[in-house]
Design a protein around this motif. Structure first.
Motif, PDB file in Angstrom:
ATOM      1  N   ASN A 128       0.822  -1.215   0.000  1.00 53.97           N
ATOM      2  CA  ASN A 128       0.000   0.000   0.000  1.00 53.97           C
ATOM      3  C   ASN A 128       0.848   1.254   0.000  1.00 53.97           C
ATOM      4  N   GLY A 129       2.179   1.073  -0.072  1.00 55.58           N
ATOM      5  CA  GLY A 129       3.043   2.249  -0.119  1.00 55.58           C
ATOM      6  C   GLY A 129       3.141   2.965   1.212  1.00 55.58           C
TER       7      GLY A 129
ATOM      8  N   PRO B 135      -0.009  -5.273 -10.013  1.00 55.53           N
ATOM      9  CA  PRO B 135      -0.499  -3.984  -9.538  1.00 55.53           C
ATOM     10  C   PRO B 135      -1.473  -3.377 -10.540  1.00 55.53           C
TER      11      PRO B 135
ATOM     12  N   ASP C  70      -8.609  -0.024  -5.139  1.00 53.84           N
ATOM     13  CA  ASP C  70      -7.526   0.972  -5.204  1.00 53.84           C
ATOM     14  C   ASP C  70      -8.067   2.387  -5.258  1.00 53.84           C
TER      15      ASP C  70
ATOM     16  N   GLY D 234      -0.765   4.954  -4.034  1.00 53.86           N
ATOM     17  CA  GLY D 234      -1.293   4.201  -5.166  1.00 53.86           C
ATOM     18  C   GLY D 234      -2.810   4.138  -5.218  1.00 53.86           C
ATOM     19  N   TYR D 235      -3.477   5.013  -4.470  1.00 54.85           N
ATOM     20  CA  TYR D 235      -4.938   5.049  -4.519  1.00 54.85           C
ATOM     21  C   TYR D 235      -5.400   6.249  -5.329  1.00 54.85           C
ATOM     22  N   ARG D 236      -6.503   6.059  -6.015  1.00 52.84           N
ATOM     23  CA  ARG D 236      -7.140   7.187  -6.665  1.00 52.84           C
ATOM     24  C   ARG D 236      -8.265   7.681  -5.763  1.00 52.84           C
TER      25      ARG D 236
END
Lengths: 361, 361
Positions: A36-37, A59, A72, A101-103
């Motif tokens: 999840n960074g 991914p 995501d 990495g989420y919008r």
């Protein structure tokens, strides 16, 4: 690649975070944090990344959504995406989300409690992985919906202390309007102001109620008697702030006006200048939220920062942490306010030359 | 329900729009229009809704995404979600999208062409059903990406006439800055202004270049000679507008200033008032975009509306139509500008009393 997937994958398909964690020899929470960074020790990070690569952990948004029911995507629900206080919050959340990495999906609720509850209940359909919501009114229906929602939610704004807790802890980020108002009133009193008016939004909203209570408490703390004639309410928008200030000026001669947000303050400035008042000499003016509008006004507006960007950032971080650790106890974070003093309430006479707007030459 | 699904469904799973269309006896495009909330004749609407209900066509986000690779999500990419012109566009798009059952995902690109191209290319991963993008600079890389993207994209802003066309037609919604600037210049000239300065954003942006060309053409059309000393450029934000106007006033004595957007105009107003100029008596001021800021300023700003909300609405509608009819020829829509005249450029002296800001009492 497909052999590796079969070797390491779960029974029914492509590798999941579980597969990656097992192969890396770390906990699922740690693997999830890395994927999840969210960061981890360099060693854990390396192991997880290598494991993910070796099993072909994808991914890819659709593939991941298919395999792990992950979208995501995070959602943000605010009353009005045009209010600069939410713009600042939205920018901060978008930044944290993008880094992980989420919008971000944005909803304008129009402060409709039924719509907000529907949005919370709708999370059960898993169209996003988590939600940050900032309701300006919190109803019993909100609390019931929050108690039954299976998806992580972070509330920006105050929740009652006795809110029922559900299956999943709800994290909460708060502003401290009460202290913020106290800072503004103390500043105005220090500048010699005594008839400090208050132009508020609706009293049945979380910020309206908190700021009203803060104003009364701050006057008392400074030995001033609250005069109901110095209090006006409208809504949190500039046209209402202008109208409310006109009503106030028709009736009273305040030497300062505190406004419950910057949009109201911009409206109040308009009404003051149109009435021929000098700001700050005749009437000092202080807004709240410290949005871009405060710097864009002339004179520039003093404003109480309630940390809208900071609250957004913290809310997004709490949401990411909740995704990684679903059962962690609920957290409540309060962001401290800060008064930004600008020309509209400067004690000394502003040093700028004197423009005369609208005068006959 | 599961028998029905097997009867009517495609080979590999739950019913799709194809199943619904066949059962309703209408084209796939018609069924899609109804299911996308785009409207159809009452009879078609009824047939499609009945067919959808009878086969258990599921309006559940995850299920639909799984079965039809639909995400029920549209994306909007703009330079800065805090710029009020994009806020208006975003509100309009959100409204159209919500009415059709789509959620909106918002991206702030920071005007980074590489990031925008990555976003367009990323559509191949199908994380949204379609994109509205408003690049302020259109590079060759944008055009290449647009020509190969498999997902519908609507561009708000100008595309070159010779842009390569790809597999999927790209619809385009434009403002008409050129005419908009002409309206503003004609209005200022009619008010007796002759030294009309122009404070612009960067010339290498689509709006900056168009507005610059429009300004030169409008001066010529009014028999005025363009004076390079009356032109300043900064960026499209208020602080840059303030600085650019300060530089202009240090050097020249314009009797009017046209600004390439309202943020610049708000900065220019600040610089004018701080320099002791009366607006509009000494210097008339006109912004562009007609955002909320124009009404919030004091004096209120005249501004050229380039129809930002209207462009957003049309872009969203074109995107929905493109989803229903993927091969329809590309459409280009230009929204006509409109000049909103307010106090900052009113020909008559404003009737308001004369506030004296910042003067010693």
């Amino acid at each position: 690649m497909s052999r590796k997937r079969l070797q390491h994958g779960d029974q029914n398909g492509p590798p999941t975070v579980r597969t990656v964690a097992a192969l890396a020899g770390v906990s699922i929470a740690s693997a999830s944090r890395v994927l999840n960074g969210l960061g981890a020790s360099a060693e854990t990070e390396r192991k997880v990344r290598e494991a993910a690569a070796s099993v072909g952990y994808v991914p890819n948004a659709v593939a991941r959504s298919l395999q792990a029911r992950r979208t995501d995507m995070l959602a943000l629900a605010v009353e009005d995406i045009g209010n600069p206080v939410y713009v600042a919050m939205m920018r901060a959340i978008e930044e944290v989300a993008a880094r992980a990495g989420y919008r971000l999906q944005v909803h304008a609720t129009g402060a409709d409690p039924a719509g907000e509850v529907e949005l919370i209940d709708g999370l059960a359909r898993r169209y996003v992985d988590g939600l940050v919501i900032s309701p300006i009114r919190v109803t019993a229906a909100h609390l019931t919906a929050l108690a039954r929602v299976p998806t992580p939610v972070v509330v920006v704004g105050s929740l009652p202390d006795d809110a029922p807790t559900g299956a999943r802890p709800v994290d909460n980020v708060r502003a401290d309007s009460h202290t913020g108002v106290a800072l503004a009133v103390a500043h105005l009193v220090a500048g010699g102001r005594r008839r400090i008016a208050f132009v508020n939004g609706p009293l049945d909203t979380v910020p309206g109620a908190a700021r009203h209570a803060g104003y009364l408490a701050a006057l008392a703390a400074n030995g001033l008697i609250a005069d109901p004639a110095l209090i006006e309410t409208g809504d949190f928008h500039h046209a209402a702030g202008r109208e409310a200030t006109r009503r106030l000026l028709d009736r009273e001669r305040p030497d300062a006006i505190l406004c419950a947000n910057d949009l109201i303050a911009v409206g109040a400035l308009h009404a003051l200048l149109a009435a021929g008042k000098r700001v700050p000499e005749d009437v000092a003016l202080v807004g709240m939220d410290d949005t871009d509008l405060a710097e864009m006004s002339f004179p520039q507006l003093s404003s109480v920062s309630l940390g809208s960007a900071e609250r957004g950032r913290i809310a997004a971080e709490l949401l990411l942490r909740r995704l990684a650790e679903p059962t962690r106890p609920a957290q409540r974070v309060t962001v401290a306010p800060e008064l930004k003093i600008r020309a509209s309430s400067a004690h000394a006479i502003a040093a700028v030359p004197a423009p005369r707007i609208g005068e006959t030459p």
